[in-house]
Design an enzyme around this catalytic site. Structure first.
Site, PDB file in Angstrom:
ATOM      1  N   GLU A  41       0.762  -1.240   0.083  1.00  0.00           N
ATOM      2  CA  GLU A  41       0.030  -0.159  -0.138  1.00  0.00           C
ATOM      3  C   GLU A  41       0.870   1.355  -0.072  1.00  0.00           C
ATOM      4  O   GLU A  41       0.703   2.065   0.652  1.00  0.00           O
ATOM      5  CB  GLU A  41      -0.859  -0.256   1.139  1.00  0.00           C
ATOM      6  CG  GLU A  41      -2.041  -1.254   1.127  1.00  0.00           C
ATOM      7  CD  GLU A  41      -2.784  -1.226   2.430  1.00  0.00           C
ATOM      8  OE1 GLU A  41      -2.750  -0.610   3.410  1.00  0.00           O
ATOM      9  OE2 GLU A  41      -3.657  -2.243   2.370  1.00  0.00           O
ATOM     10  N   GLU A  82      -5.762 -10.976  -1.646  1.00  0.00           N
ATOM     11  CA  GLU A  82      -6.686 -10.968  -0.321  1.00  0.00           C
ATOM     12  C   GLU A  82      -8.134 -10.696  -0.967  1.00  0.00           C
ATOM     13  O   GLU A  82      -8.842  -9.741  -0.921  1.00  0.00           O
ATOM     14  CB  GLU A  82      -6.241  -9.556   0.390  1.00  0.00           C
ATOM     15  CG  GLU A  82      -4.910  -9.492   0.855  1.00  0.00           C
ATOM     16  CD  GLU A  82      -4.433  -8.260   1.636  1.00  0.00           C
ATOM     17  OE1 GLU A  82      -5.215  -7.425   2.134  1.00  0.00           O
ATOM     18  OE2 GLU A  82      -3.223  -8.004   1.732  1.00  0.00           O
TER      19      GLU A  82
HETATM   20  C1  XIL Z   1      -6.175  -6.926   8.507  1.00  0.00           C
HETATM   21  C2  XIL Z   1      -6.378  -7.929   9.381  1.00  0.00           C
HETATM   22  O1  XIL Z   1      -7.106  -8.729   8.621  1.00  0.00           O
HETATM   23  C3  XIL Z   1      -6.971  -7.469  10.573  1.00  0.00           C
HETATM   24  O2  XIL Z   1      -7.206  -8.660  11.636  1.00  0.00           O
HETATM   25  C4  XIL Z   1      -6.263  -6.371  11.287  1.00  0.00           C
HETATM   26  O3  XIL Z   1      -6.689  -5.947  12.342  1.00  0.00           O
HETATM   27  C5  XIL Z   1      -5.905  -5.314  10.173  1.00  0.00           C
HETATM   28  O4  XIL Z   1      -5.458  -5.872   8.962  1.00  0.00           O
HETATM   29  N1  XIL Z   1      -4.839  -4.917   3.585  1.00  0.00           N
HETATM   30  C6  XIL Z   1      -3.819  -5.681   4.067  1.00  0.00           C
HETATM   31  C7  XIL Z   1      -4.037  -6.835   5.450  1.00  0.00           C
HETATM   32  O5  XIL Z   1      -3.100  -5.909   3.528  1.00  0.00           O
HETATM   33  O6  XIL Z   1      -2.797  -6.974   6.059  1.00  0.00           O
HETATM   34  C8  XIL Z   1      -5.420  -6.287   6.131  1.00  0.00           C
HETATM   35  O7  XIL Z   1      -5.471  -7.263   7.140  1.00  0.00           O
HETATM   36  C9  XIL Z   1      -6.385  -5.961   5.472  1.00  0.00           C
HETATM   37  C10 XIL Z   1      -6.210  -4.831   4.376  1.00  0.00           C
END
Ligand code: XIL
Length: 380
Positions: free
Chosen positions: A163, A268
């Protein structure tokens, strides 16, 4: 005579036994085909993975763990390898969960992903408070060297940077950019490559279906390539909705990323079925949505997912996977961000305490219609 009858009887019994064995074998084969796991079905197309939380890693949530080891062939740590947990204070590393995570992947012969080395979120406080740029850069070097070397040859792919871009395609003014300068992405990719030359190195981000942001990211990819710096893949976070992004937007993204000469991974994937506050109040992500907490309009299905939405979700997953299958030569992995709905981060983001249904397994650990639809997309 008696001897002849006995011989006949013996032949008939032998034939009968052979028939029973053949049909039993056929039955068990067809049973086996029916229970082929999702990742088995997709194994010739791409890895199919899941993000796993601490309870799964430590075997506390046995039912989710069983789903992961039987249905998926790739894992990503949902939180356990983020900076905050690995190195909460300077040079004090905690590898308990990370070691367990990697051992779990090795034991089950899975593709193991490391997530994420450089990210402005879930970063240790000391990094946010380090005033000298030299000290900050040394911490980054130490972090990448220590973590990547520890799992050299074990972690197959690293989300090196997560990001780093804004929606307009410019570099996010993060603490990494502030302390290490405009070229920090190149620098950290080099550090990761030095620590494990064989691992796949990924740049990971969301909203890459939006042309302006994607253009910024692909410009960075070109810069790395022009400078001979290894970058293997773009990781597309796919935290999507029932209606958006459109299939056309997704397809254009797949084509553009692939044309840039890097691999594409959906790192994701989950699909929210709940109302999206941005549709109501604009697109400012830094807005605080706590005012919606407890608002029933924003949490419409606390007692179960209505059938028609379950069908919409399955159809949406089906449409997306058909596109993935069409472009399987460009895609090497699809990872779901979680295992069962109960523990999805989307129950608490962007509004806390809602009941969401974004994944393939329900709160009773049972495969949902979306699972069955994806399984049926691939012929046995
Ligand atoms: C999220 C997790 O799922 C949560 O448990 C945590 O509280 C915050 O992060 N993008 C990403 C992930 O790259 O690492 C994030 O994961 C969701 C958004």
């Amino acid at each position: 005579m008696i001897q002849k009858i006995t011989r006949h009887a013996f032949t008939i019994i032998t034939i009968a036994i052979v028939c029973i064995l053949i049909s039993a074998n056929g039955l068990s084969n067809s049973n086996k085909i029916k229970v082929d796991s999702l990742s088995d079905r997709y194994k010739d197309l791409f890895h199919l993975g899941a993000a796993i939380n601490q309870d799964i890693i430590f075997g506390k949530d046995v039912q989710s763990l069983n789903i992961v080891t039987s249905e998926f062939n790739s894992i990503t740590p949902e939180n356990s390898l983020k900076w905050l947990y690995l190195q909460p204070s300077p040079n004090k590393f905690n590898f308990i969960a990370a070691d367990k995570y990697v051992a779990l992947g090795i034991k089950n012969n899975m593709n193991i992903v490391g997530h994420a080395l450089v990210w402005h979120n879930q970063l240790a406080d000391f990094m946010k408070n380090t005033s000298s740029s030299a000290a900050f850069t040394n911490h980054v070097k130490n972090h990448i060297h220590t973590v990547v070397s520890r799992y050299k040859g074990k972690i197959d792919a690293w989300d090196v940077v997560n990001e780093a871009f804004k929606e307009d395609g410019s570099l996010r003014p993060s603490v990494f950019k502030k302390q290490m300068g405009e070229n920090y992405i190149e620098d950290v990719f080099k550090l990761a490559e030095t620590a494990d030359p064989d691992a796949d190195l990924i740049y990971n981000d969301y909203n890459l279906y939006k042309p302006a942001k994607r253009a910024g990211v692909l410009k960075m990819v070109k810069k790395l390539q022009d400078n001979g710096i290894k970058i293997n893949a773009i990781g597309v976070q796919a935290h999507w909705r029932l209606k958006s992004p459109s299939l056309n937007e997704i397809e254009q993204m797949i084509l553009d990323i692939s044309a840039a000469g890097v691999d594409l991974m959906f790192t994701e994937l989950d699909i929210t079925v709940l109302p999206n506050p941005w549709e109501l109040v604009g697109a400012e992500v830094t807005q605080n949505f706590s005012k919606f907490e407890g608002d029933p309009k924003m949490d419409p299905y606390p007692n179960g997912l209505p059938k028609e939405i379950e069908i919409q979700l399955a159809k949406r997953y089906k449409d997306i996977f058909k596109l993935f299958m069409k472009h399987q030569d460009k895609i090497s992995r699809v990872t779901f961000w979680g295992v069962i709905d109960q523990y999805s981060w989307l129950n608490d983001w962007p509004i806390k305490g809602r009941t969401n249904y974004p994944l393939l397994f329900n709160r009773e650990y049972q495969p949902k219609l979306a699972y069955k639809t994806l399984a049926n997309l691939i012929e046995n």
